[in-house]
Design a protein around this motif. Structure first.
Motif, PDB file in Angstrom:
ATOM      1  N   UNK A 133       6.513  40.340 -32.984  1.00  0.00           N
ATOM      2  CA  UNK A 133       7.673  40.445 -32.110  1.00  0.00           C
ATOM      3  C   UNK A 133       7.242  41.038 -30.767  1.00  0.00           C
ATOM      4  N   UNK A 134       7.506  40.315 -29.699  1.00  0.00           N
ATOM      5  CA  UNK A 134       7.037  40.726 -28.375  1.00  0.00           C
ATOM      6  C   UNK A 134       7.599  42.085 -27.971  1.00  0.00           C
ATOM      7  N   UNK A 135       8.874  42.313 -28.222  1.00  0.00           N
ATOM      8  CA  UNK A 135       9.460  43.594 -27.827  1.00  0.00           C
ATOM      9  C   UNK A 135       8.794  44.763 -28.552  1.00  0.00           C
ATOM     10  N   UNK A 136       8.492  44.556 -29.844  1.00  0.00           N
ATOM     11  CA  UNK A 136       7.805  45.599 -30.611  1.00  0.00           C
ATOM     12  C   UNK A 136       6.395  45.807 -30.092  1.00  0.00           C
ATOM     13  N   UNK A 137       5.701  44.712 -29.824  1.00  0.00           N
ATOM     14  CA  UNK A 137       4.333  44.805 -29.305  1.00  0.00           C
ATOM     15  C   UNK A 137       4.311  45.517 -27.952  1.00  0.00           C
ATOM     16  N   UNK A 138       5.288  45.186 -27.106  1.00  0.00           N
ATOM     17  CA  UNK A 138       5.355  45.810 -25.782  1.00  0.00           C
ATOM     18  C   UNK A 138       5.601  47.310 -25.918  1.00  0.00           C
ATOM     19  N   UNK A 139       6.499  47.680 -26.827  1.00  0.00           N
ATOM     20  CA  UNK A 139       6.802  49.096 -27.049  1.00  0.00           C
ATOM     21  C   UNK A 139       5.557  49.844 -27.512  1.00  0.00           C
TER      22      UNK A 139
END
Length: 214
Positions: A168-174
């Motif tokens: 998940x991009x949002x999780x990876x970004x976080x």
């Protein structure tokens, strides 16, 4: 260390003459820090270098910490304006590649921290939360209808989706953002000299790339 409230001046200058006096006090504070070091910084020395009466200094500042806070606020405003232009360069790098952009982000983050930390290390560490440069930059960018750092970074990763591992991009970004933040803050508190080491920056970049890439 618990957060302390940033010291405040007694009052703000209103007349041109009083603004010039306060500017001279700020300049004297910076001159002492740069040429003599933090241990020499006292209200008496600031007044002497500024060429003003100590009573005039105390009319606007209750102590040297309040002078320092004012100097930091002025430096922060200059850094925010400077950083806003850097975002244009970083945004342009996104098409050139993930690695080049991450390296530029690391350089920018470290550069900002060093400029504030090196002015007066103990003072900066004590009031670091109040002197949140990224928060100030975010306020400016959002006031100009641009995304904040937290909003921009996931979009940047989506631009390079094909290179990234599945997730998940949002999780990876976080996780990537928080990992960078944690490393920088730990280095600042425990090994500030590492922030000037190119090898440290390279290892930070490797950390992010190893996490994000396939």
């Amino acid at each position: 260390m618990s957060e302390s409230r940033l010291p405040q001046p007694r009052k703000r200058p209103r007349q041109q003459r009083s603004r010039a006096l306060v500017a001279a006090i700020r300049e004297a504070c910076l001159k002492i820090l740069e040429q003599e070091g933090p241990d020499r910084l006292t209200t008496e020395r600031i007044a002497e270098v500024a060429g003003v009466n100590i009573a005039s200094l105390y009319q606007y500042f209750p102590n040297k910490e309040a002078v320092l806070a004012d100097v930091y606020e002025e430096r922060m405003a200059a850094l925010v304006a400077q950083t806003a232009s850097e975002f244009t360069r970083i945004h342009a790098l996104t098409d050139q590649g993930l690695e080049a952009t991450l390296a530029a982000i690391i350089d920018l983050e470290i550069g900002l921290l060093l400029q504030l930390y090196q002015m007066y290390p103990d003072f900066y560490l004590q009031y670091q939360q109040s002197l949140d440069i990224r928060g100030r930059v975010n306020e400016l960018t959002q006031s100009l209808a641009n995304p904040s750092w937290e909003q921009w970074f996931p979009g940047f990763l989506r631009h390079h989706r094909a290179q990234l591992h599945q997730g998940d991009i949002d999780t990876m970004a976080f996780i990537a953002r928080r990992s960078l933040d944690a490393c920088l803050q730990s280095a600042l508190a425990e090994r500030p000299q590492a922030l000037e080491d190119p090898g440290f920056r390279e290892e930070l970049l490797n950390l992010l790339l190893r996490y994000l890439l396939r």
